[in-house]
Design an enzyme around this catalytic site. Structure first.
Site, PDB file in Angstrom:
ATOM      1  N   HIS A 305      35.589 -28.795   8.084  1.00 53.00           N
ATOM      2  CA  HIS A 305      35.710 -29.059   6.662  1.00 53.00           C
ATOM      3  C   HIS A 305      36.866 -29.843   6.252  1.00 53.00           C
ATOM      4  O   HIS A 305      38.039 -29.536   6.466  1.00 53.00           O
ATOM      5  CB  HIS A 305      35.000 -27.897   6.404  1.00 53.00           C
ATOM      6  CG  HIS A 305      35.903 -26.646   6.453  1.00 53.00           C
ATOM      7  ND1 HIS A 305      37.451 -26.887   5.552  1.00 53.00           N
ATOM      8  CD2 HIS A 305      36.801 -25.428   7.469  1.00 53.00           C
ATOM      9  CE1 HIS A 305      37.670 -25.274   6.173  1.00 53.00           C
ATOM     10  NE2 HIS A 305      37.759 -24.379   7.190  1.00 53.00           N
ATOM     11  N   CYS A 322      39.284 -23.194  11.875  1.00 49.80           N
ATOM     12  CA  CYS A 322      38.490 -24.299  11.900  1.00 49.80           C
ATOM     13  C   CYS A 322      39.439 -25.409  11.747  1.00 49.80           C
ATOM     14  O   CYS A 322      40.541 -24.727  12.868  1.00 49.80           O
ATOM     15  CB  CYS A 322      37.903 -23.839  10.653  1.00 49.80           C
ATOM     16  SG  CYS A 322      36.098 -22.756  10.574  1.00 49.80           S
TER      17      CYS A 322
END
Length: 377
Positions: A305, A322
């Site tokens: 992301h 992440c």
């Protein structure tokens, strides 16, 4: 093969065209027999002819669907391929010929019992979808499937492909806690493969979770061969198409305290806008940050992301698991990878094995490990 139905019914002669001296008619029996009661679930329809042979069997349900079955080589019996579904009405037409050639036609109708509980499915990918080369066939059950019922259910599921592809079913516990069965190819799909999934489940009992009330038939296509590889120490994600490198971006993976999960992940979904919420991954209310171009891998929160708040992208691995990028680079990755593409994370310090049910994580296991998940021993 002649279509037919299952249930309880008694046959009544509608017409007979033989001469009086042709001897007795063939006696046709349908099981279960129609006796004014609703037919029990769990059995196929069986039609038998004594003193002759069946020359035609036609069975339809109350939706007008033909029920397929198999006629014995000698014409003495016919059996439906599947079982009767709950709360359905079936009409059976038969024609039989006696040993001396006397022909008799019969018609009968019966209704099956209502299931006390019905089990339904959620199929991934959706019908008509085009997906990446790492996508498994994934079937999520609404209710529990008893272990002693799994072999029969697995036998009723078929995967057909436009080109030969070796694969196998495996039983999985989904991250939600529900039962799931996935079919993964031994190796990633060949690009362009057409896949059809058929589930002849109507009338099968899943145990505690109830009966299946319908069959399933859907298909999807395999798109471009695209994947990404993240090398954690170098902070780099590299994109490949048809095995050739086509670009790379820099990013920040998980910190030493929360390293990114390793192995081969499958893209399970995507969102153009999403809030990165610390409470969803066990960090309380520490942060709530709007992000764009979010590519989801594990169900527990391993994502690719944008991370515009991170001033150390490409320099330091400092996320909570992440892989964060600039907004521009996150969109490149988002646009490049499709649902079903794979993302391999290499050289991470995270030694925790990602459970197969934590997303569509079928590539976390070797082929030998995967095959052991089958209920067919």
């Amino acid at each position: 093969m002649i279509p037919a139905l299952l249930g309880s019914l008694a046959l009544t002669a509608c017409s007979g065209g033989a001469k009086a001296d042709a001897g007795p008619e063939a006696k046709v029996t349908v099981t279960p027999a129609a006796d004014g009661k609703e037919a029990a679930l769990g059995s196929p329809i069986s039609v038998k002819a004594d003193g002759g042979k069946l020359t035609a069997v036609d069975v339809k349900d109350d939706k007008g669907q033909n029920i397929a079955g198999q006629l014995a080589d000698d014409g003495s019996s016919w059996t439906s391929q599947g079982k009767v579904r709950p709360q359905a009405t079936y009409t059976v037409h038969t024609t039989a010929k006696s040993a001396k050639g006397k022909e008799t036609s019969t018609t009968s109708k019966f209704t099956t019992q209502q299931a006390p509980k019905v089990n339904k499915l959620t199929n991934t990918p959706a019908d008509g979808e085009t997906v990446g080369t790492g996508m498994p066939v994934s079937i999520l059950f609404d209710h529990k499937v008893d272990k002693d019922k799994r072999a029969e259910i697995e036998k009723a599921l078929k995967v057909n492909t436009s080109v030969p592809v070796e694969g196998a079913w495996g039983w999985v516990t989904d991250y939600s806690g529900k039962d799931r069965i996935d079919w993964r190819p031994k190796s990633p799909w060949p690009s362009g493969t057409k896949v059809t999934v058929k589930g002849s489940l109507a009338g099968i009992d899943s145990g505690e979770g109830g009966w299946f009330a319908r069959d399933y038939n859907y298909g999807f296509s395999i798109g471009k061969d695209r994947k990404a590889v993240i090398d954690v120490p170098s902070h780099q994600l590299t994109m490949y198409e048809d095995g050739k490198e086509v670009g790379s971006v820099m990013g920040s993976a998980g910190s030493p305290e929360a390293p990114t999960r390793g192995g081969i992940h499958t893209v399970r979904s995507k969102a153009s806008d999403e809030v990165m919420d610390s409470s969803t991954i066990g960090y309380g209310n520490q942060w709530s940050l709007p992000s764009k171009w979010v590519t989801h891998m594990t169900a527990s929160g391993t994502f690719l992301h944008s991370a515009p708040w991170n001033k150390s992208i490409g320099v330091e691995n400092n996320s909570h698991g992440c892989f964060g990028m600039t907004t521009e680079d996150a969109k490149k990755v988002y646009d490049f990878l499709s649902i079903g593409s794979t993302v391999e994370v290499k050289n991470t310090t995270n030694t925790e094995k990602t459970d197969v049910g934590n997303g569509l994580e079928v590539w976390q296991e070797s082929w030998d490990q995967w095959q052991k998940r089958s209920a067919l021993k």
